[in-house]
Motif scaffolding. Sequence first.
Motif, PDB file in Angstrom:
ATOM      1  N   ALA A 118       7.617   5.392 -10.855  1.00  0.00           N
ATOM      2  CA  ALA A 118       7.404   4.102 -10.225  1.00  0.00           C
ATOM      3  C   ALA A 118       6.289   3.383 -10.973  1.00  0.00           C
ATOM      4  O   ALA A 118       5.352   4.012 -11.476  1.00  0.00           O
ATOM      5  CB  ALA A 118       7.017   4.288  -8.762  1.00  0.00           C
ATOM      6  N   ASN A 119       6.383   2.071 -11.029  1.00  0.00           N
ATOM      7  CA  ASN A 119       5.368   1.297 -11.758  1.00  0.00           C
ATOM      8  C   ASN A 119       3.966   1.538 -11.197  1.00  0.00           C
ATOM      9  O   ASN A 119       2.982   1.515 -11.935  1.00  0.00           O
ATOM     10  CB  ASN A 119       5.699  -0.186 -11.696  1.00  0.00           C
ATOM     11  N   SER A 120       3.893   1.770  -9.913  1.00  0.00           N
ATOM     12  CA  SER A 120       2.588   1.921  -9.271  1.00  0.00           C
ATOM     13  C   SER A 120       1.837   3.179  -9.717  1.00  0.00           C
ATOM     14  O   SER A 120       0.624   3.263  -9.539  1.00  0.00           O
ATOM     15  CB  SER A 120       2.756   1.940  -7.752  1.00  0.00           C
ATOM     16  N   VAL A 121       2.549   4.157 -10.278  1.00  0.00           N
ATOM     17  CA  VAL A 121       1.891   5.403 -10.675  1.00  0.00           C
ATOM     18  C   VAL A 121       1.993   5.673 -12.163  1.00  0.00           C
ATOM     19  O   VAL A 121       1.395   6.633 -12.664  1.00  0.00           O
ATOM     20  CB  VAL A 121       2.459   6.606  -9.889  1.00  0.00           C
ATOM     21  N   GLN A 156     -11.871  11.643  -3.447  1.00  0.00           N
ATOM     22  CA  GLN A 156     -12.461  10.323  -3.655  1.00  0.00           C
ATOM     23  C   GLN A 156     -11.658   9.525  -4.675  1.00  0.00           C
ATOM     24  O   GLN A 156     -11.000  10.103  -5.559  1.00  0.00           O
ATOM     25  CB  GLN A 156     -13.905  10.457  -4.133  1.00  0.00           C
ATOM     26  N   ALA A 157     -11.729   8.234  -4.556  1.00  0.00           N
ATOM     27  CA  ALA A 157     -11.060   7.361  -5.519  1.00  0.00           C
ATOM     28  C   ALA A 157     -11.552   7.687  -6.931  1.00  0.00           C
ATOM     29  O   ALA A 157     -12.739   7.938  -7.144  1.00  0.00           O
ATOM     30  CB  ALA A 157     -11.344   5.900  -5.187  1.00  0.00           C
ATOM     31  N   SER A 207      -6.769   9.474 -11.633  1.00  0.00           N
ATOM     32  CA  SER A 207      -7.245   8.117 -11.321  1.00  0.00           C
ATOM     33  C   SER A 207      -6.725   7.653  -9.966  1.00  0.00           C
ATOM     34  O   SER A 207      -6.201   6.543  -9.830  1.00  0.00           O
ATOM     35  CB  SER A 207      -6.818   7.143 -12.424  1.00  0.00           C
ATOM     36  N   LEU A 208      -6.875   8.483  -8.981  1.00  0.00           N
ATOM     37  CA  LEU A 208      -6.325   8.195  -7.665  1.00  0.00           C
ATOM     38  C   LEU A 208      -6.985   6.979  -7.032  1.00  0.00           C
ATOM     39  O   LEU A 208      -8.188   6.727  -7.213  1.00  0.00           O
ATOM     40  CB  LEU A 208      -6.458   9.408  -6.759  1.00  0.00           C
TER      41      LEU A 208
END
Length: 122
Positions: free
Chosen positions: A61-64, A13-14, A85-86
């Motif tokens: 990467a900035n996204s992670v 889950q998110a 924190s997916l």
Amino acid sequence: QVQLVESGGRLVQAGGSLRLSCATSGVTLSGYVMGWFRQAPGKEREFVTVISSGGSNTYYANSVKGRFTISRDNANNMVYLQMNSLKPEDTAVYYCAAGRVFGAAASRYDYWGEGTQVTVSS
């Protein structure tokens, strides 16, 4: 024969966490830079993170950044990706890769695993 085998992917889950593992064989892991990449459906493979051969340098990467952590255990030929924190946009097949040059370009990597599926539900 060089082999990289990823594991640990599953449905989560998110907001949840996962730890991916990459087991290596056929290489002296300490001689290689290790990276993680991912590919979402309909998208190109993208860089996630890389760790230097000794483990002292990492790049994300900035996204992670701030959510994912790469680590390695050269003695046991393992590389890890801790994902916290997916988000649903993290859904992808995750690949580990081994190369000789530190960087984000997939072309720098010589060996690839088959990937492990991570699915993040909202």
